[in-house]
Design a protein around this motif. Structure first.
Motif, PDB file in Angstrom:
ATOM      1  N   LYS A 164      47.990 -77.625 -63.039  1.00 59.21           N
ATOM      2  CA  LYS A 164      48.058 -79.087 -63.066  1.00 59.21           C
ATOM      3  C   LYS A 164      47.091 -79.703 -62.060  1.00 59.21           C
ATOM      4  N   VAL A 165      47.003 -79.060 -60.899  1.00 58.08           N
ATOM      5  CA  VAL A 165      46.089 -79.561 -59.869  1.00 58.08           C
ATOM      6  C   VAL A 165      44.649 -79.429 -60.325  1.00 58.08           C
ATOM      7  N   LEU A 166      44.325 -78.280 -60.958  1.00 62.05           N
ATOM      8  CA  LEU A 166      42.945 -78.053 -61.392  1.00 62.05           C
ATOM      9  C   LEU A 166      42.537 -79.052 -62.467  1.00 62.05           C
ATOM     10  N   VAL A 167      43.479 -79.418 -63.312  1.00 61.60           N
ATOM     11  CA  VAL A 167      43.181 -80.426 -64.334  1.00 61.60           C
ATOM     12  C   VAL A 167      42.852 -81.758 -63.677  1.00 61.60           C
ATOM     13  N   LEU A 168      43.608 -82.096 -62.673  1.00 62.32           N
ATOM     14  CA  LEU A 168      43.412 -83.396 -62.000  1.00 62.32           C
ATOM     15  C   LEU A 168      42.136 -83.440 -61.167  1.00 62.32           C
ATOM     16  N   VAL A 169      41.737 -82.314 -60.571  1.00 66.38           N
ATOM     17  CA  VAL A 169      40.544 -82.313 -59.712  1.00 66.38           C
ATOM     18  C   VAL A 169      39.277 -82.046 -60.495  1.00 66.38           C
ATOM     19  N   SER A 170      39.401 -81.718 -61.786  1.00 66.59           N
ATOM     20  CA  SER A 170      38.202 -81.386 -62.571  1.00 66.59           C
ATOM     21  C   SER A 170      37.268 -82.576 -62.694  1.00 66.59           C
ATOM     22  N   ASN A 179      32.534 -84.228 -56.455  1.00 69.66           N
ATOM     23  CA  ASN A 179      32.167 -83.819 -55.091  1.00 69.66           C
ATOM     24  C   ASN A 179      33.077 -82.723 -54.541  1.00 69.66           C
ATOM     25  N   LEU A 180      33.896 -82.159 -55.397  1.00 67.44           N
ATOM     26  CA  LEU A 180      34.751 -81.059 -54.961  1.00 67.44           C
ATOM     27  C   LEU A 180      34.136 -79.761 -55.489  1.00 67.44           C
ATOM     28  N   SER A 181      33.738 -78.912 -54.580  1.00 65.81           N
ATOM     29  CA  SER A 181      32.992 -77.703 -54.947  1.00 65.81           C
ATOM     30  C   SER A 181      33.893 -76.686 -55.648  1.00 65.81           C
ATOM     31  N   PRO A 182      33.484 -76.167 -56.819  1.00 71.53           N
ATOM     32  CA  PRO A 182      34.255 -75.116 -57.493  1.00 71.53           C
ATOM     33  C   PRO A 182      34.326 -73.838 -56.673  1.00 71.53           C
ATOM     34  N   LEU A 183      33.271 -73.585 -55.905  1.00 79.59           N
ATOM     35  CA  LEU A 183      33.285 -72.382 -55.061  1.00 79.59           C
ATOM     36  C   LEU A 183      34.393 -72.467 -54.014  1.00 79.59           C
ATOM     37  N   LEU A 184      34.589 -73.698 -53.450  1.00 73.67           N
ATOM     38  CA  LEU A 184      35.663 -73.883 -52.474  1.00 73.67           C
ATOM     39  C   LEU A 184      37.020 -73.632 -53.124  1.00 73.67           C
ATOM     40  N   ASN A 242      46.852 -65.861 -61.779  1.00 74.01           N
ATOM     41  CA  ASN A 242      46.179 -65.259 -62.941  1.00 74.01           C
ATOM     42  C   ASN A 242      44.910 -66.020 -63.265  1.00 74.01           C
ATOM     43  N   PHE A 243      43.917 -65.280 -63.765  1.00 69.04           N
ATOM     44  CA  PHE A 243      42.659 -65.914 -64.129  1.00 69.04           C
ATOM     45  C   PHE A 243      42.843 -66.899 -65.275  1.00 69.04           C
ATOM     46  N   LYS A 244      43.904 -66.662 -66.046  1.00 72.16           N
ATOM     47  CA  LYS A 244      44.197 -67.536 -67.167  1.00 72.16           C
ATOM     48  C   LYS A 244      44.446 -68.976 -66.703  1.00 72.16           C
ATOM     49  N   LEU A 245      45.051 -69.076 -65.470  1.00 71.82           N
ATOM     50  CA  LEU A 245      45.364 -70.417 -64.942  1.00 71.82           C
ATOM     51  C   LEU A 245      44.112 -71.206 -64.593  1.00 71.82           C
ATOM     52  N   VAL A 246      43.043 -70.500 -64.248  1.00 77.31           N
ATOM     53  CA  VAL A 246      41.853 -71.188 -63.739  1.00 77.31           C
ATOM     54  C   VAL A 246      40.683 -71.114 -64.714  1.00 77.31           C
ATOM     55  N   LYS A 247      40.868 -70.367 -65.835  1.00 79.44           N
ATOM     56  CA  LYS A 247      39.765 -70.144 -66.773  1.00 79.44           C
ATOM     57  C   LYS A 247      39.247 -71.465 -67.331  1.00 79.44           C
ATOM     58  N   ASN A 248      40.132 -72.264 -67.843  1.00 83.60           N
ATOM     59  CA  ASN A 248      39.716 -73.537 -68.447  1.00 83.60           C
ATOM     60  C   ASN A 248      38.965 -74.416 -67.448  1.00 83.60           C
ATOM     61  N   TYR A 249      39.439 -74.455 -66.193  1.00 80.29           N
ATOM     62  CA  TYR A 249      38.790 -75.307 -65.164  1.00 80.29           C
ATOM     63  C   TYR A 249      37.350 -74.865 -64.949  1.00 80.29           C
ATOM     64  N   PHE A 250      37.147 -73.586 -64.743  1.00 80.09           N
ATOM     65  CA  PHE A 250      35.806 -73.115 -64.433  1.00 80.09           C
ATOM     66  C   PHE A 250      34.899 -73.171 -65.672  1.00 80.09           C
ATOM     67  N   THR A 251      35.469 -72.909 -66.903  1.00 77.75           N
ATOM     68  CA  THR A 251      34.668 -73.018 -68.132  1.00 77.75           C
ATOM     69  C   THR A 251      34.167 -74.440 -68.304  1.00 77.75           C
ATOM     70  N   ASN A 252      35.071 -75.375 -68.183  1.00 80.78           N
ATOM     71  CA  ASN A 252      34.679 -76.791 -68.323  1.00 80.78           C
ATOM     72  C   ASN A 252      33.696 -77.199 -67.227  1.00 80.78           C
ATOM     73  N   LYS A 253      33.936 -76.727 -66.052  1.00 78.30           N
ATOM     74  CA  LYS A 253      33.078 -77.095 -64.918  1.00 78.30           C
ATOM     75  C   LYS A 253      31.669 -76.556 -65.117  1.00 78.30           C
ATOM     76  N   ILE A 254      31.569 -75.267 -65.615  1.00 78.41           N
ATOM     77  CA  ILE A 254      30.250 -74.654 -65.816  1.00 78.41           C
ATOM     78  C   ILE A 254      29.510 -75.382 -66.943  1.00 78.41           C
ATOM     79  N   SER A 255      30.218 -75.691 -68.030  1.00 78.20           N
ATOM     80  CA  SER A 255      29.592 -76.396 -69.157  1.00 78.20           C
ATOM     81  C   SER A 255      29.084 -77.769 -68.711  1.00 78.20           C
TER      82      SER A 255
END
Length: 953
Positions: free
Chosen positions: A784-790, A794-799, A811-824
């Motif tokens: 839920k937090v990752l959805v809101l911060v996406s 100015n919030l670094s994905p690396l951080l 689990n990577f499943k929880l963060v997969k969508n965030y990083f996929t969307n962020k990379i795209s």
């Protein structure tokens, strides 16, 4: 001695006798000596003796041990000679008869004593007495005032003839004569005395002494008088009555001053210096033996002793001159001898007194000499020691009392500390207090002596006679001693009479504090409160309430609270008056008070006059009374509620509110810890919580408390609603987030970050760290937090990845969508940026080529016509890079192409805007803080040349 005294007159030899060797002047064998002249009278001026001889009608001048010369004052007969002063500025005065042209007349002549030409001696002033040719008849005596202001003649028929200068003296000014008739008795002696600017006349007859005050008012002393009288240095008359020549009497112009007894019949009396009376005394005759000798006695009137005495075969004359007494004696062979008596030093006299233990005489002598107090005290000490050694303790203590203030009191106190001497010690200590030389230790000792001797009546009398005057003794010590010795009533009276308020209240409150009689202690505390209310000054009431308030609140809480509340109302009243009244003028009357204010004023029994000084009083503050309720907490809420509801202009109001909150927090915590009855506890907690929050949320109270101070209080007492409310009010979001984290309020954390996370991205970081920790068990909130911060660029994905990597349970499943969307999203942004870069690069290359061409190749202008007037171009002309050409007179003063003005003006306008923008930093800061990507803003300003090193205007 004085008739009122019983001590015997003491005799001393305080004069040195010196025989003067009579010589002939200048070795002249024909010059006369004392043995060659018949002396009838004598006087002295300076270093000279004037010796008169009526038989020879001459005056001889004696100086330097010989007769230096002589002169005839009157050519017919010489009656009397006087010296006005004994110093060198004195005058020699004679009275006698001169014969001129077969006529005899009476004259008074004034002579200069400093003249040395005695053969040609001339008077410096002559006064005719009576008429020419009519010499003064029945003359008996004569006197002249020392200041030469008047002279008097005493006659046989009782008349007194007076010559008085109209101003100054007889030598220089006019005078008038006056005749005074007495009692038709022969006048034996006359004396002129100046006292208090008045010239008084004393005269004596055989039966009376009469004084004419200022020559007018007659005062008669009806005693047998005679002629043995002289004037003292202070202008009084002294001598012996005719019927008792052993008694010496002194008279002022109105009364008899003093009386002394000196044995022997007086033949002659003269006053000498300031305090000596010289007497020639004929010894009392014995039937078996006749003593023809004469005793010279010098009596000290001031110190009441005989300073010198000696018998001589015959004294022809004695002459006081200055500090010397000259005595002319004659032996049986008729030989004359001149003797000079000189007074001895005072140190010798004191030594003689001391050797003979004449301490009383020594003290009187030293006192009359205006000696230092230290010397007088030492004499009294020696006298006291002498009497003490003789076991005359009463006499000794009287002498020691004279040393008060000089001699160390411990010297005397140590001698009388024995129980048998306590009465003498009491006398000494009482005298110390009377002389205001006692300290608190002496007061304590005196009071102890009174008590140990069971002289309580004397103790009370002593205090009463002293009027409890703190200058006479240490009042604080007196109160302390009376209290320790159990005389409580006396201690209270003593404290109240001298307004020793602290001592009075302390005695009332603490006397029965430790006793079992609680009712008596309550009554005492009530009396103390009434004393504070009615007796103590207005500016001191608060002081004593704060000092003794805890004990009073414990014993008599209701009355104590009532007095404190009224005092607070009085403080509030004064604050209101300062706003309503001109404080420079003050308040003249209580009529300015409202009925409520007047009620408070009357409560304290204050007079109407005290209203005038109310502004000059520095009152305390209501919060200064808070510590009094420590012993009786149940009255604290009433007091605080009273302050908040009844006093609208409280000084230090914040302290009151803070204490009110703290009181409720204390109760809140007390209920919280009470686990005996959970249902009742929860109800009480809810009620108390609602009360605190209602007070806190009331906007009218917001300025009456300090939010930071309350926040600390709420944290101390763990009052959660108050902490959350104040953290929101103070916009302390990070601290609020941490507080939610400590409470594990996950939903509140998400809500707080959602509301303020875009401006403060650090909130999301802190929240994510909290959710990522395995021990918090909140992994399900990560997605839920990752959805809101996406959406936060100015919030670094690396951080975020770094934070989440620390929790192995994520689990990577929880963060997969965030990083996929962020990379795209980032890839698309990169592609867009590269396209813009290529376009900009191509445009920059074209501009560089054009710039290079302008720099390296000549520009050919082929226009032949003016683009303004369309005429053939002629020099001078202007050509622009845009390709247009103009005559000089066509463009006037312009330096820009007439056909391309819009592009040029736009260029200059934008350039000016950039320059102005570089001077103003506020827009840049606002844009920077609002932007999600701050680097883009900085690059934009750098590209526009707005950020530069230009100097400020």
């Amino acid at each position: 001695m004085r008739q009122t005294e019983v001590e015997q007159v003491k005799k001393f030899q305080f004069f040195n006798l010196e025989n003067i060797q009579d010589q002939r002047a200048n070795g002249d064998p024909t010059a006369p000596t004392l043995n060659d002249i018949g002396i009838s009278d004598g006087c002295g001026i300076g270093t000279k003796l004037f010796l008169s001889s009526q038989s020879k009608n001459l005056i001889y001048v004696y100086e330097a041990n010989s007769i230096q010369g002589f002169f005839q004052p009157h050519n017919d007969s010489f009656r009397v000679m006087k010296c006005t002063k004994e110093s060198r500025d004195g005058k020699l005065v004679t009275f006698g008869i001169d014969s001129e042209n077969n006529q005899k007349s009476s004259y008074v002549k004034f002579w200069d004593p400093n003249t040395t030409d005695y053969q040609n001696m001339k008077p410096i002033k002559v006064i005719l007495v009576n008429k020419v040719g009519q010499p003064l008849q029945n003359f008996n005596c004569f006197c002249i005032a020392k200041d030469l202001s008047a002279m008097a003649f005493g006659l046989q028929d009782g008349q007194i003839l007076i010559f008085k200068a109209k101003s100054q003296n007889l030598m220089t000014m006019e005078f008038k004569d006056q005749v005074i008739q007495t009692d038709q008795e022969p006048i034996k002696s006359v004396h002129l005395s100046r006292q208090d600017q008045n010239l008084n006349l004393f005269c004596t007859t055989d039966s009376n002494i009469i004084c004419f005050q200022n020559m007018q008012n007659r005062k008669k002393f009806s005693i047998p008088a005679g002629a043995l009288f002289d004037l003292t240095a202070k202008g009084t008359l002294i001598g012996c009555p005719k019927d008792d020549t052993s008694t010496i009497v002194e008279y002022s112009d109105t009364k008899k001053e003093a009386t002394w007894n000196v044995d022997g019949d007086k033949i002659e009396i003269r006053f000498f210096k300031q305090n000596y009376l010289i007497m020639l005394i004929s010894p009392r005759q014995d039937k078996e033996q006749v003593d023809q000798s004469v005793q010279l006695t010098i009596f000290d009137l001031l110190n009441n002793y005989i300073a010198y005495y000696k018998k001589f075969e015959k004294i022809q004359r004695f002459i006081p001159v200055g500090d010397y007494l000259y005595v002319i004696t004659q032996n049986n062979r008729g030989e004359k001898n001149l003797i000079r008596l000189t007074e001895k030093e005072n140190t010798h006299k004191i030594e003689i007194f001391f050797k003979n233990n004449y301490f009383d005489v020594m003290y009187r002598f030293a006192s009359n000499q205006s000696s230092d107090k230290t010397l007088l005290a030492e004499i009294s000490r020696l006298h006291g020691d002498h009497l003490y050694d003789q076991h005359d303790f009463q006499g000794a203590i009287k002498q020691y009392i004279n040393t008060a203030g000089i001699l160390e009191p411990s010297y005397v106190i140590g001698k009388f500390l024995d129980v048998s001497h306590v009465d003498f010690l009491i006398q000494y200590l009482a005298a110390l207090h009377h002389e205001k030389q006692a300290d608190k230790n002496h007061t304590a000792l005196l009071l102890n002596c009174y008590v140990k001797q069971k002289q309580i009546t004397k103790l009370e009398e002593f205090l009463k006679e002293s009027s409890f005057d703190s200058d006479l003794f240490d009042i604080d010590t007196a109160i302390k001693e009376c209290r320790q010795l159990g005389h409580i009533d006396l201690a209270l009276r003593l404290a109240k009479s001298r307004q020793k308020n602290e001592a009075y209240l302390s005695i009332l409150i603490e006397t029965n504090k430790d006793q079992n009689n609680k009712e008596q202690n309550r009554q005492d505390c009530k009396s103390a409160l009434m004393y504070i209310k009615d007796e103590i000054q207005l500016d001191e009431k608060a002081q004593y309430l704060k000092e003794f308030g805890q004990q009073l609140m414990k014993a008599e809480p209701e009355l104590c609270l009532e007095i404190i509340q009224n005092l607070v109302l009085l403080i509030s009243m004064v604050q209101n008056l300062k706003k309503r009244v001109d404080t420079q003028k003050g308040i003249e009357s209580i009529s300015i008070l409202t009925p409520e204010e007047l009620k408070v004023w009357r409560y304290f029994n204050l007079s109407d006059e005290e209203i005038k000084k109310v502004f000059s009083i520095t009152f305390g503050k209501p919060d200064e009374f808070l510590h009094l309720f420590v012993v009786n907490d149940e009255y604290l809420e009433s007091y605080l509620k009273f302050l908040i509801e009844n006093c609208k202009t409280l000084p230090n109001e914040k302290a009151i509110f803070h204490r009110y909150f703290e009181y409720h927090l204390e109760k809140y915590q007390l209920y919280y810890k009470d686990e005996s009855k959970i249902a009742i506890r929860d109800t009480q907690l809810q009620s108390k919580e609602q009360g605190i929050m209602k007070l806190l949320e009331n906007q009218e109270n917001e300025k009456k408390y300090d939010k930071n101070h309350l926040l600390v209080l709420f944290k101390m007492y763990n009052f959660v609603p108050g902490i959350i409310f104040l953290l929101k009010k103070l916009q302390m979001r990070e601290e609020l987030l941490n507080f939610y984290i400590s409470l594990k309020e996950n939903d509140q954390i998400i809500n707080l970050c959602s509301d303020y996370g875009r401006e403060e991205t650090n909130l999301w970081i802190q929240a994510l760290k909290y959710f990522a920790k395995p021990e918090n068990g909140a992994e399900n909130y990560i997605e839920k937090v990752l959805v809101l911060v996406s959406s936060l660029e100015n919030l670094s994905p690396l951080l975020i990845l770094n934070i989440l990597s620390k929790n192995k349970n994520v689990n990577f499943k929880l963060v997969k969508n965030y990083f996929t969307n962020k990379i795209s999203k980032d890839k698309k942004q990169i592609d867009d940026c590269q396209k813009v870069v290529k376009e900009k690069m191509k445009k920059a290359a074209d501009l560089r080529a054009e710039y290079k061409k302008l720099k390296t190749q000549a520009k050919v202008f082929q226009s032949t016509k003016c683009n303004c007037c369309d005429a053939i171009l002629s020099l001078p002309s202007y050509h622009f890079l845009c390709g247009h050409s103009y005559h000089e007179h066509c463009i006037h003063t312009e330096r820009a192409c007439l056909l391309c003005p819009q592009d040029t003006q736009m260029f200059f306008k934008r350039k000016q805007e950039f320059i102005e923008a570089s001077k103003e930093t506020k827009p840049f800061k606002e844009k920077l803080y609002a932007a999600a990507d701050k680097f883009d803003v900085i690059c934009e300003y750098l590209g526009q040349g707005i950020i530069s090193n230009q100097k400020a205007d």
